[in-house]
Every structure is written in C-alpha cells, then in structure tokens.
Design a protein around this motif. Structure first.
Motif, PDB file in Angstrom:
ATOM      1  N   LEU A  67     -44.841 -69.914 -43.325  1.00 34.37           N
ATOM      2  CA  LEU A  67     -45.030 -70.330 -41.934  1.00 34.37           C
ATOM      3  C   LEU A  67     -43.781 -71.055 -41.451  1.00 34.37           C
ATOM      4  O   LEU A  67     -43.124 -71.753 -42.232  1.00 34.37           O
ATOM      5  CB  LEU A  67     -46.202 -71.310 -41.796  1.00 34.37           C
ATOM      6  CG  LEU A  67     -47.610 -70.830 -42.050  1.00 34.37           C
ATOM      7  CD1 LEU A  67     -48.573 -71.992 -41.896  1.00 34.37           C
ATOM      8  CD2 LEU A  67     -47.980 -69.725 -41.099  1.00 34.37           C
ATOM      9  N   THR A  71     -45.021 -73.895 -36.408  1.00 37.34           N
ATOM     10  CA  THR A  71     -46.346 -73.301 -36.522  1.00 37.34           C
ATOM     11  C   THR A  71     -47.222 -74.183 -37.400  1.00 37.34           C
ATOM     12  O   THR A  71     -48.399 -74.417 -37.091  1.00 37.34           O
ATOM     13  CB  THR A  71     -46.257 -71.886 -37.124  1.00 37.34           C
ATOM     14  OG1 THR A  71     -45.395 -71.095 -36.320  1.00 37.34           O
ATOM     15  CG2 THR A  71     -47.628 -71.232 -37.217  1.00 37.34           C
ATOM     16  N   LYS A  75     -50.696 -76.074 -36.315  1.00 36.44           N
ATOM     17  CA  LYS A  75     -51.961 -75.885 -37.025  1.00 36.44           C
ATOM     18  C   LYS A  75     -52.554 -77.229 -37.460  1.00 36.44           C
ATOM     19  O   LYS A  75     -53.765 -77.455 -37.341  1.00 36.44           O
ATOM     20  CB  LYS A  75     -51.766 -74.965 -38.230  1.00 36.44           C
ATOM     21  CG  LYS A  75     -51.558 -73.518 -37.833  1.00 36.44           C
ATOM     22  CD  LYS A  75     -51.451 -72.633 -39.046  1.00 36.44           C
ATOM     23  CE  LYS A  75     -51.255 -71.194 -38.674  1.00 36.44           C
ATOM     24  NZ  LYS A  75     -52.409 -70.600 -38.009  1.00 36.44           N
TER      25      LYS A  75
END
Length: 89
Positions: A67, A71, A75
């Motif tokens: 990732l 990102t 999250k």
C-alpha cells in the motif's frame, strides 16, 4: 512467455510480488470486517483489539510496499472514524 532469460525471471518475480500484495490486501479486508462486526456488536474490548490489529496490519502492508503510505493513513483514519462514531452512538 518471453524469450529473454532475465525477462522470464522478472515475470516470475512479478507474479510472486503480486500474490504477496494480494495476501496483504485480502487480510486487510478481512480484518476490517472483524472491526465492523465488533463495532456492530458494541463490545468495547473487542473493538479496541480489532482496531489495534487492523492498524498494525495496515502499517505492515505499507512497510512491505503493498500500500502507498497515504492510502495506509487514509485506511487507519477511516477505522478511527468508525470507532469514534460507534463510541458516540
């Protein structure tokens, strides 16, 4: 399939890396479902444990390169928002 030896090796390596990234993303989705289930149940101890596991897993995925770091941050923030909304309700 490629004819050049180095390209053949690169294709195999890319496939291994793709599968490793899939493992991370699949585990993240599963852990998020666990967190959502804990939030729905309202068990505060379970929520805390699930959030800690999810955050740790996101960090590991970012560190491994599965990732992007933004990102990962997004999250983690989304999970925190979910927990905060559950605490307010």
């Amino acid at each position: 399939m490629a004819n050049i030896a180095s390209q053949k090796k690169r294709i195999l390596r890319s496939e291994r890396e793709r599968l490793e990234n899939r493992r991370y993303t699949s585990a993240l989705k599963t852990q998020l479902r666990h967190l959502e289930a804990a939030v729905k149940a309202g068990d505060s101890a379970e929520i805390e444990t699930a959030q800690r596991k999810y955050t740790s897993l996101v960090g590991k995925a970012v560190k491994a390169g599965a990732l992007h770091r933004n990102t990962g941050s997004r999250k983690i923030a989304g999970a925190a928002r979910l927990v905060k909304a559950a605490a307010a309700a």
